[in-house]
Design an enzyme around this catalytic site. Structure first.
Site, PDB file in Angstrom:
ATOM      1  N   SER A 165      23.528 -24.024   3.925  1.00  0.00           N
ATOM      2  CA  SER A 165      23.005 -22.683   3.663  1.00  0.00           C
ATOM      3  C   SER A 165      22.229 -22.734   2.352  1.00  0.00           C
ATOM      4  CB  SER A 165      24.158 -21.684   3.576  1.00  0.00           C
ATOM      5  OG  SER A 165      23.689 -20.453   3.101  1.00  0.00           O
ATOM      6  N   LYS A 199     -12.442   1.660   5.882  1.00  0.00           N
ATOM      7  CA  LYS A 199     -13.175   2.894   6.152  1.00  0.00           C
ATOM      8  C   LYS A 199     -14.446   2.591   6.931  1.00  0.00           C
ATOM      9  CE  LYS A 199     -12.870   5.934   2.801  1.00  0.00           C
ATOM     10  NZ  LYS A 199     -13.153   6.287   1.390  1.00  0.00           N
ATOM     11  N   MET A 251     -10.049   4.744  -4.933  1.00  0.00           N
ATOM     12  CA  MET A 251     -11.457   4.575  -5.247  1.00  0.00           C
ATOM     13  C   MET A 251     -12.154   5.915  -5.094  1.00  0.00           C
ATOM     14  SD  MET A 251     -11.727   1.382  -5.734  1.00  0.00           S
ATOM     15  CE  MET A 251     -10.847  -0.111  -5.358  1.00  0.00           C
ATOM     16  N   CYS A 253      21.244 -17.666   2.304  1.00  0.00           N
ATOM     17  CA  CYS A 253      21.948 -16.481   1.838  1.00  0.00           C
ATOM     18  C   CYS A 253      21.272 -16.049   0.539  1.00  0.00           C
ATOM     19  CB  CYS A 253      23.415 -16.773   1.621  1.00  0.00           C
ATOM     20  SG  CYS A 253      23.710 -18.116   0.484  1.00  0.00           S
ATOM     21  N   ARG A 275      -7.781   6.271  10.246  1.00  0.00           N
ATOM     22  CA  ARG A 275      -7.043   5.054   9.885  1.00  0.00           C
ATOM     23  C   ARG A 275      -5.629   5.227  10.395  1.00  0.00           C
ATOM     24  NH1 ARG A 275      -7.419   6.693   3.618  1.00  0.00           N
ATOM     25  NH2 ARG A 275      -6.296   8.622   3.767  1.00  0.00           N
ATOM     26  N   ARG A 313     -19.108   6.180  -0.535  1.00  0.00           N
ATOM     27  CA  ARG A 313     -17.656   6.114  -0.337  1.00  0.00           C
ATOM     28  C   ARG A 313     -17.172   4.672  -0.414  1.00  0.00           C
ATOM     29  NH1 ARG A 313     -16.625   8.811   5.406  1.00  0.00           N
ATOM     30  NH2 ARG A 313     -14.599   9.247   4.423  1.00  0.00           N
ATOM     31  N   TYR A 325      19.579 -18.921  10.839  1.00  0.00           N
ATOM     32  CA  TYR A 325      19.883 -17.527  10.508  1.00  0.00           C
ATOM     33  C   TYR A 325      19.477 -17.208   9.082  1.00  0.00           C
ATOM     34  CZ  TYR A 325      24.001 -19.148   7.891  1.00  0.00           C
ATOM     35  OH  TYR A 325      24.824 -19.760   6.989  1.00  0.00           O
ATOM     36  N   GLY A 362      -6.697   7.306  -2.261  1.00  0.00           N
ATOM     37  CA  GLY A 362      -6.989   7.956  -3.532  1.00  0.00           C
ATOM     38  C   GLY A 362      -7.348   7.014  -4.665  1.00  0.00           C
ATOM     39  N   HIS A 402      -1.868  14.533  -2.785  1.00  0.00           N
ATOM     40  CA  HIS A 402      -1.675  13.175  -3.298  1.00  0.00           C
ATOM     41  C   HIS A 402      -0.198  12.820  -3.373  1.00  0.00           C
ATOM     42  CE1 HIS A 402      -1.228  10.192  -6.586  1.00  0.00           C
ATOM     43  NE2 HIS A 402      -2.260   9.629  -5.982  1.00  0.00           N
TER      44      HIS A 402
END
Ligand code: ADP
Ligand code: MG
Ligand code: MG
Length: 899
Positions: free
Chosen positions: A766, A21, A107, A833, A341, A96, A853, A105, A457
């Protein structure tokens, strides 16, 4: 040391120190946007404070802090031409909180700080607006009482309702100055009764207490819970505190406050999206106190302000290269920006916004890819309600977070957690949600609220969680004590099943049929980008031709783990498997295996066909044999009759086979060393299936994998076994016209330690990280479940190692395994895997140790493709900058907003 920074001194890259913030307020101010002046106390101070608190039981401040606070305060007073506590011309500020990561939401913010019985008169005199002054005052006492002194909001709410009742009005705006002045007195009494203290009237004392409360809230239960749910490492820096001069949206009909997203956070559409309320302050818009107006209405109410706001919106989006979530306030026709933000969004919106921003020339593909949360793609792969199904719609709310959800209704977060622990799927129904509901929201399938808008919220949190939400369903009245809700004359009780459609806002009775989603449009485009960028291939774990086909649809480039035992559990086959297990001599066993061969051949053939042109890694039989045997006496008796063997004998065999977790006994390759016929049959089935597929022109690339190898000799022996089968084949049918590989699963620490020796007998490795995690930690998978959440809460572990690769242990073994294997055989192919292969942080790790992979369940393949691309981009960027992250210079955009 500098403990605080004026907004002019900060910028957006100082998030660690100033919090998100504070850094963004500074950035906006330096962009020339109208930001009320202020300064930010650093996260370092919060850490210092919390550390002292842990050590000594009470917080403390670093040297020089008090002097700097006084200095900054005076600087602010000079800028504003007002003084904190000055009865003639008082400065009012907001306090703030804001950590480096966005914690919506979590703080609490205090507005209008600096008011007391004297300064409020100064405000009256200055503004000539008595009503406004007392409205600000009662809000301040309420907020301060709640956040700092711990008096529950409902006690104030009660007095507010009393006052409204007494005056016969329904909205707070209808109360006059006199009513509000009385409320202030009542509110102070509430504080006296519930907190047992006099409301502090000295503004400097108020400020000191407020700052301390913010620091304290960092370690509050709900903040800790939020960080845990979102896997924020416990080492992350604390919160910063922003002290900012107040601007007032509650000054009358030319004032107001609003929140908006620069694009639609549900769909990603390039449209301004938000809400505002006239004559309101702070959170009024999201609190559902009055129904807000949609943002384009502002164009009619205040055209000039709206035009300015549009200018700010475009400037911010261009500047940040991303969709922004902004807060603004209008004071007597003047616009002020209070926050920006990167906006939370659904996966659907994330993908669309990424593609649009690239098309609009704001971002490169790489930059756009980095902005998509890989985990969130999960949402796109989740089912939607079948469009053909008849919808029994009982009511409709706002489509606050898309997707569909079905479950039994519960009315409290605690009940949600209890029901889910019992294995139920639940929908949490609330009047409105608050941060206290987070735990229940996390476990629920979906959320339904009676109050609140698209920025409430519930809506914001659900979109962040990728959870279906229908909000502001005004026709529902909820009674959380009786655990019922009424929709017209329809009464629903706890446990009743409903379905929500978060994309339309519809609420339906019963369970609706769902359909799966597919990769098309923007999603397809983004996936195509990832394919050009990533270094690792992505395979899927699939045991059946059906799963293999799904995996291909999601873009899998082969199968990384095909488990053969699943083919044995089939009703039609299991008794043959049992015959094989119970065989007391070789010939009987070979006969039973002969019956299994065609089944296996057929399965492999189907999978080769689905994976035409891609490798298929088949793991030979892995589990201990008891898993194929009946477990209860009743079932054993039934089988004994069917197989014509005495019950006692069957029970004895079953018991002798029994293994307990982590099941490291007679299973996997060890079984094959003592009973080679099993693997011989499987290799034969693989080769025959490949030959069959080849005859139809299918390109086959079988990989034969030995599980649970711990000794080099095991692998050597089994490789020879496989080659023997294959050579026999070649002797009969001529040379095979396809390439095959023989390799090993690496799932025991010893295999990692001896990977260089193993490599001599393997064409590929693997990593089986499920067993490797269990064996490295010495914890069985079942046991992990029992205490892991406790471990996470208590901070013994930051991450569940069964979810993400633990880098110190398992990861270190993997790194060693790769290094050793490649030292003996540089081009050996190595993959992973198991579910870790589809978890973004683990995928990044796999990239960093040079795997070829990753393989994961078909539904996680798109996530892995994106995560692999992101890993490659990060890797490349850090190389370019020599490991140092170099921030591009911030371009200054000339002030687009005047006045
Ligand atoms: P959160 O982090 O919960 O969004 P904020 O610090 O943004 O909390 O503040 C809560 C509300 O108060 C927001 O609506 C914000 O716009 C408003 N607000 C904060 N500071 C000021 C200020 N200086 N003047 C007017 N409104 C403010
Ligand atoms: Mg805010
Ligand atoms: Mg295993």
């Amino acid at each position: 040391m500098q403990h605080m920074f004026s907004f002019e001194e900060g910028n957006k890259d100082m998030k660690d120190l100033l919090g998100g913030k504070g850094a963004n307020l500074a950035e906006m101010m330096n962009l020339g946007l109208p930001v009320p002046p202020g300064f930010t106390i650093t996260t370092d101070v919060c850490n210092f404070f919390s550390d002292a608190q842990t050590r000594t039981g009470h917080g403390d401040y670093p040297a020089g802090y008090t002097e700097q606070l006084e200095e900054k305060l005076q600087e602010l007073e000079r800028k504003m031409g007002k003084k904190l506590g000055d009865p003639e011309n008082p400065l009012l500020v907001s306090v703030r909180s804001g950590a480096a990561i966005s914690m919506p939401g979590m703080m609490d913010t205090i507005l209008n700080l600096g008011l007391n019985d004297a300064t409020v008169l100064g405000i009256v005199a200055r503004t000539g607006n008595e009503r406004f002054a007392y409205d600000a005052y009662r809000r301040f006492v309420n907020m301060f009482g709640d956040v700092v002194l711990g008096v529950a909001h409902e006690h104030f709410e009660e007095k507010m309702d009393l006052m409204k009742g007494a005056r016969g009005v329904s909205a707070d705006t209808e109360l006059d100055a006199e009513d509000l002045r009385e409320l202030v007195v009542m509110y102070k009494e509430v504080v006296r009764v519930h907190a047992g203290v006099e409301f502090p009237s000295d503004p400097r004392e108020q400020l000191r207490m407020a700052i301390e409360a913010v620091f304290g809230s960092w370690m509050s239960e709900r903040a800790v819970l939020y960080r845990r749910i979102n896997h924020v490492p416990s080492g992350v820096r604390g919160t910063a505190v922003n002290i900012q001069s107040m601007v007032f949206g509650n000054m009358g009909e030319t004032s107001g406050t609003g929140v908006a997203f620069t694009r639609n956070p549900s769909t990603g559409a390039a449209e301004f999206y938000g809400e505002f309320l006239m004559n309101a302050q702070g959170e009024d818009v999201v609190a559902g106190i009055r129904t807000p107006q949609s943002i384009e209405e502002l164009g009619n109410v205040m055209p000039d302000v709206y035009a300015q706001l549009l200018g700010a919106k475009d400037a911010l989006e261009r500047h940040y290269g991303d969709m922004q979530d902004i807060e603004f306030t209008i004071e007597n026709g003047r616009l002020f920006m209070l926050q920006t933000r990167n906006g939370k969004r659904t996966a659907h919106a994330a993908v669309k916004i990424a593609v649009d921003l690239v098309n609009e020339g704001l971002l490169t593909r790489e930059e756009a890819l980095m902005k998509i949360d890989a985990n969130a793609l999960n949402q796109l792969l989740h089912p939607r309600i079948d469009t053909g199904a008849r919808r029994d719609v009982v009511t409709r709310g706002l489509p606050a977070s898309p997707g569909a959800a079905c479950g039994r209704i519960v009315f409290s977060p605690q009940d949600a957690e209890e029901w889910v622990a019992r294995g139920e799927k639940v929908i949490l129904v609330r009047r409105e949600t608050t941060p206290e509901d987070l735990g229940g929201m996390h476990v629920a399938e979906g959320i339904l609220t009676a109050m609140g808008g698209m920025t409430s919220h519930a809506a914001v949190v659900c979109r962040g969680m990728g959870k279906c939400c229908v909000a502001g369903c005004a026709s529902i009245s909820v009674d959380k004590h009786l655990k019922v809700c009424a929709i017209g004359d329809l009464l629903l009780r706890e446990g009743d099943v409903i379905t929500l459609d978060g994309s339309t806002g519809e609420v339906m009775l019963g369970e609706m049929p769902m359909i799966k989603s597919e990769i098309s449009g923007d999603f397809f485009e983004v996936m195509r980008w990832t394919d050009d960028i990533r270094a690792m291939r992505v395979r899927a774990n699939a045991d059946t031709p059906h799963d293999a086909a799904i995996a291909r649809e999601f873009g899998a480039e082969g199968i990384g783990l095909c488990r053969t035992e699943h083919m044995f559990f089939d009703e039609a086959r299991i008794d043959t498997v049992r015959e094989m297990i119970l065989a007391r001599d070789l010939p009987t066993r070979v006969i039973a295996l002969g019956k299994l061969l065609p089944f296996q051949r057929e399965d492999f053939y189907g999978i080769f066909k689905a994976m035409n042109g891609y490798p298929v890694c088949i793991r030979l039989l892995d589990p201990p044999l008891h898993e194929f045997m009946p477990q209860t006496d009743g079932k054993i008796a039934e089988l004994a009759v069917r197989m014509r063997v005495p019950f006692e004998q069957l029970k004895l065999v079953t018991e002798s086979l029994h293994e307990v977790n982590p099941m490291l006994g007679h299973r996997g390759c060890r079984l094959a060393v003592t009973f080679p016929e099993m693997y011989e049959m499987q290799v034969q089935a693989i080769i025959e299936a490949a030959i069959l597929a080849r005859k139809e022109g299918i390109v086959v690339m079988p990989e034969i994998e030995m599980p649970l190898i711990s000794s080099t000799n095991e692998l050597k022996m089994l490789r020879e076994l496989a080659l023997r089968v294959i050579r026999k084949f070649e002797a009969q049918h001529g040379t095979l016209d396809f390439a095959y590989k023989i390799g090993s699963m690496i799932e025991l620490p010893r295999a990692c330690l001896t990977a260089d020796h193993l490599a001599e007998y393997a064409d590929f490795f693997s990593f089986g990280t499920n067993d490797l995690t269990q064996t490295t930690w010495g914890i069985s998978r079942d046991d992990v479940g029992k205490f892991m959440s406790e471990y996470l809460t208590q901070g013994v572990l930051e991450r569940d190692p069964s979810e993400t690769i633990d880098r110190r242990g398992v990861g270190e073994l993997m790194r060693m395994g790769v290094e050793k294997a490649r030292s003996a055989k540089p081009d050996i192919e190595i993959g992973i895997c198991g579910e870790h292969g589809g978890e973004p942080a683990s995928v990044e790790f796999c990239h960093s140790i040079g795997l070829n992979y990753v393989s994961c369940s078909p539904f996680r393949v798109p996530i892995a493709r994106l995560a692999a691309a992101q890993a490659a981009i990060k890797d490349r960027d850090s190389r370019v900058h020599g490991g140092v992250i170099v921030m591009p210079a911030t371009p200054r955009i000339p002030s687009v907003i005047s006045g």
